[in-house]
Motif scaffolding. Structure first.
Motif, PDB file in Angstrom:
ATOM      1  N   LYS A  17       0.854  -1.182   0.000  1.00  0.00           N
ATOM      2  CA  LYS A  17       0.000   0.000   0.000  1.00  0.00           C
ATOM      3  C   LYS A  17       0.888   1.229   0.000  1.00  0.00           C
ATOM      4  CE  LYS A  17      -3.937   2.148   0.177  1.00  0.00           C
ATOM      5  NZ  LYS A  17      -4.856   2.095  -0.983  1.00  0.00           N
ATOM      6  N   VAL A  18       0.855   1.984  -1.114  1.00  0.00           N
ATOM      7  CA  VAL A  18       1.734   3.139  -1.264  1.00  0.00           C
ATOM      8  C   VAL A  18       1.001   4.388  -0.790  1.00  0.00           C
ATOM      9  CG1 VAL A  18       3.126   4.499  -2.868  1.00  0.00           C
ATOM     10  CG2 VAL A  18       2.805   2.042  -3.272  1.00  0.00           C
ATOM     11  N   PRO A  19       1.497   5.063   0.248  1.00  0.00           N
ATOM     12  CA  PRO A  19       0.846   6.291   0.713  1.00  0.00           C
ATOM     13  C   PRO A  19       1.066   7.418  -0.293  1.00  0.00           C
ATOM     14  CG  PRO A  19       2.908   5.963   1.876  1.00  0.00           C
ATOM     15  CD  PRO A  19       2.701   4.738   1.027  1.00  0.00           C
ATOM     16  N   THR A  20       0.376   8.522  -0.093  1.00  0.00           N
ATOM     17  CA  THR A  20       0.514   9.665  -1.009  1.00  0.00           C
ATOM     18  C   THR A  20       1.958  10.170  -1.023  1.00  0.00           C
ATOM     19  OG1 THR A  20      -1.775  10.332  -0.633  1.00  0.00           O
ATOM     20  CG2 THR A  20      -0.293  11.990  -1.518  1.00  0.00           C
ATOM     21  N   TYR A  21       2.518  10.297  -2.229  1.00  0.00           N
ATOM     22  CA  TYR A  21       3.834  10.913  -2.354  1.00  0.00           C
ATOM     23  C   TYR A  21       3.808  11.892  -3.514  1.00  0.00           C
ATOM     24  CZ  TYR A  21       4.829   7.419  -6.051  1.00  0.00           C
ATOM     25  OH  TYR A  21       4.796   6.633  -7.173  1.00  0.00           O
ATOM     26  N   ARG A  22       4.861  12.691  -3.646  1.00  0.00           N
ATOM     27  CA  ARG A  22       4.835  13.835  -4.549  1.00  0.00           C
ATOM     28  C   ARG A  22       6.001  13.830  -5.522  1.00  0.00           C
ATOM     29  NH1 ARG A  22       2.989  15.107   0.357  1.00  0.00           N
ATOM     30  NH2 ARG A  22       0.982  16.208   0.473  1.00  0.00           N
ATOM     31  N   PHE A  23       5.699  14.240  -6.747  1.00  0.00           N
ATOM     32  CA  PHE A  23       6.702  14.604  -7.739  1.00  0.00           C
ATOM     33  C   PHE A  23       6.783  16.134  -7.746  1.00  0.00           C
ATOM     34  CE2 PHE A  23       4.977  10.599  -9.098  1.00  0.00           C
ATOM     35  CZ  PHE A  23       6.017   9.927  -9.723  1.00  0.00           C
ATOM     36  N   GLU A  24       7.994  16.661  -7.719  1.00  0.00           N
ATOM     37  CA  GLU A  24       8.173  18.105  -7.772  1.00  0.00           C
ATOM     38  C   GLU A  24       9.169  18.436  -8.878  1.00  0.00           C
ATOM     39  OE1 GLU A  24       6.552  20.284  -6.043  1.00  0.00           O
ATOM     40  OE2 GLU A  24       5.656  19.071  -4.441  1.00  0.00           O
ATOM     41  N   GLY A  25       8.780  19.394  -9.757  1.00  0.00           N
ATOM     42  CA  GLY A  25       9.674  19.804 -10.833  1.00  0.00           C
ATOM     43  C   GLY A  25       9.536  21.280 -11.116  1.00  0.00           C
ATOM     44  N   ASP A  26      10.119  21.730 -12.206  1.00  0.00           N
ATOM     45  CA  ASP A  26      10.111  23.134 -12.598  1.00  0.00           C
ATOM     46  C   ASP A  26       8.723  23.524 -13.096  1.00  0.00           C
ATOM     47  OD1 ASP A  26      10.739  25.675 -13.336  1.00  0.00           O
ATOM     48  OD2 ASP A  26      11.899  25.117 -15.112  1.00  0.00           O
ATOM     49  N   GLY A  27       7.955  24.192 -12.239  1.00  0.00           N
ATOM     50  CA  GLY A  27       6.648  24.685 -12.646  1.00  0.00           C
ATOM     51  C   GLY A  27       5.516  23.680 -12.548  1.00  0.00           C
ATOM     52  N   PHE A  28       5.742  22.518 -11.967  1.00  0.00           N
ATOM     53  CA  PHE A  28       4.642  21.566 -11.832  1.00  0.00           C
ATOM     54  C   PHE A  28       4.845  20.732 -10.571  1.00  0.00           C
ATOM     55  CE2 PHE A  28       7.805  18.716 -13.459  1.00  0.00           C
ATOM     56  CZ  PHE A  28       7.468  17.469 -12.975  1.00  0.00           C
ATOM     57  N   SER A  29       3.768  20.109 -10.144  1.00  0.00           N
ATOM     58  CA  SER A  29       3.832  19.147  -9.045  1.00  0.00           C
ATOM     59  C   SER A  29       2.721  18.139  -9.237  1.00  0.00           C
ATOM     60  CB  SER A  29       3.694  19.848  -7.679  1.00  0.00           C
ATOM     61  OG  SER A  29       2.410  20.445  -7.559  1.00  0.00           O
ATOM     62  N   SER A  30       2.901  16.972  -8.658  1.00  0.00           N
ATOM     63  CA  SER A  30       1.893  15.925  -8.767  1.00  0.00           C
ATOM     64  C   SER A  30       1.878  15.117  -7.481  1.00  0.00           C
ATOM     65  CB  SER A  30       2.196  15.003  -9.953  1.00  0.00           C
ATOM     66  OG  SER A  30       1.295  13.919  -9.998  1.00  0.00           O
ATOM     67  N   GLU A  31       0.698  14.679  -7.082  1.00  0.00           N
ATOM     68  CA  GLU A  31       0.546  13.770  -5.957  1.00  0.00           C
ATOM     69  C   GLU A  31       0.008  12.443  -6.465  1.00  0.00           C
ATOM     70  OE1 GLU A  31      -1.877  15.488  -2.937  1.00  0.00           O
ATOM     71  OE2 GLU A  31      -0.279  16.785  -2.196  1.00  0.00           O
ATOM     72  N   LEU A  32       0.496  11.361  -5.873  1.00  0.00           N
ATOM     73  CA  LEU A  32       0.141  10.031  -6.358  1.00  0.00           C
ATOM     74  C   LEU A  32       0.036   9.064  -5.183  1.00  0.00           C
ATOM     75  CD1 LEU A  32      -0.064   8.029  -8.852  1.00  0.00           C
ATOM     76  CD2 LEU A  32       2.395   7.713  -8.590  1.00  0.00           C
ATOM     77  N   ARG A  33      -0.969   8.213  -5.223  1.00  0.00           N
ATOM     78  CA  ARG A  33      -1.051   7.097  -4.288  1.00  0.00           C
ATOM     79  C   ARG A  33      -1.547   5.883  -5.072  1.00  0.00           C
ATOM     80  NH1 ARG A  33      -5.674  10.099  -3.078  1.00  0.00           N
ATOM     81  NH2 ARG A  33      -7.621   8.892  -2.972  1.00  0.00           N
ATOM     82  N   ALA A  34      -1.153   4.697  -4.620  1.00  0.00           N
ATOM     83  CA  ALA A  34      -1.471   3.488  -5.381  1.00  0.00           C
ATOM     84  C   ALA A  34      -1.291   2.261  -4.507  1.00  0.00           C
ATOM     85  CB  ALA A  34      -0.559   3.383  -6.613  1.00  0.00           C
TER      86      ALA A  34
END
Length: 206
Positions: free
Chosen positions: A176-193
């Motif tokens: 069970k993967v808890p919410t984690y984040r991608f962070e880059g230049d001008g964008f971000s994303s949250e993902l759980r799976a």
């Protein structure tokens, strides 16, 4: 393969007590081919919207178990895991995000139901931790980072004694993967799976 090994619990006569047992103090090293499949993937992406997909993968793996007793064992798995990410249905269409290699470790406590027979099915539960090792963005994607994650896992498996120190092994893990984040230049994303992995291979007792 896991289903077949568990079915053999019923079909295979139990060996004399102690003949094939994994005893207290034994180590069992397994080398496996592992397939992974993401499920229940939920994501949010700033600015462009869309959804993140995680590709299924097949890769080599290994784990090692230490038997605290004939029924109880601690299993440790470590190495570099690889995942490919893709965005679909965004405002700018579908595109590849890139590859993320993570240093990952898993530790579980397992109960072995039939420690004295040729076939030894088991169930276990524990924790895993994954931390970014390297990121390779796809063409046109700016560099980004991925947060480390820690979550629970459960495992069902079986070892079948082939003779001497050798075993055939298979297992099924649920992470069970808890919410984690991608962070880059001008964008971000949250993902759980949730991640399912299926492994099959050989084990060596020492």
């Amino acid at each position: 393969m896991l289903f077949c090994l568990l079915l053999l619990t019923v079909l295979t006569p139990t060996a004399p007590a102690g003949a094939n047992a994994l005893h207290q103090g034994d180590w069992l090293l397994r080398g496996m081919v592992i397939g992974s499949q993401a499920a229940q993937v939920h994501s949010t992406i700033s600015t462009i919207g869309g959804a993140v997909e995680i590709d299924s993968r097949i890769q080599p793996g290994a784990d090692i178990s230490y038997f605290l007793s004939e029924r109880w064992a601690l299993e440790f798995t470590g190495g570099i895991s690889r995942a490919y990410y893709r965005v679909r249905d965004s405002l700018i269409g579908d595109f590849d995000v890139g590859r993320v290699d993570s240093d990952s470790v898993m530790l579980s406590l397992q109960y072995h139901f039939l420690p004295w027979g040729a076939l030894t099915p088991y169930l276990g539960a524990g924790l895993y931790h994954a931390r970014e090792h390297s990121v390779e963005p796809a063409a046109g994607i700016p560099d980004f980072t991925v947060e480390p994650v820690t979550g629970p896992l459960v495992v069902a498996g079986a070892d079948y004694h082939l003779g001497g120190a050798w075993f055939a092994s298979a297992n099924l893990r649920y992470l069970k993967v808890p919410t984690y984040r991608f962070e880059g230049d001008g964008f971000s994303s949250e993902l759980r799976a949730s991640i399912w992995t299926l492994g099959a291979g050989l084990g060596y007792r020492f």
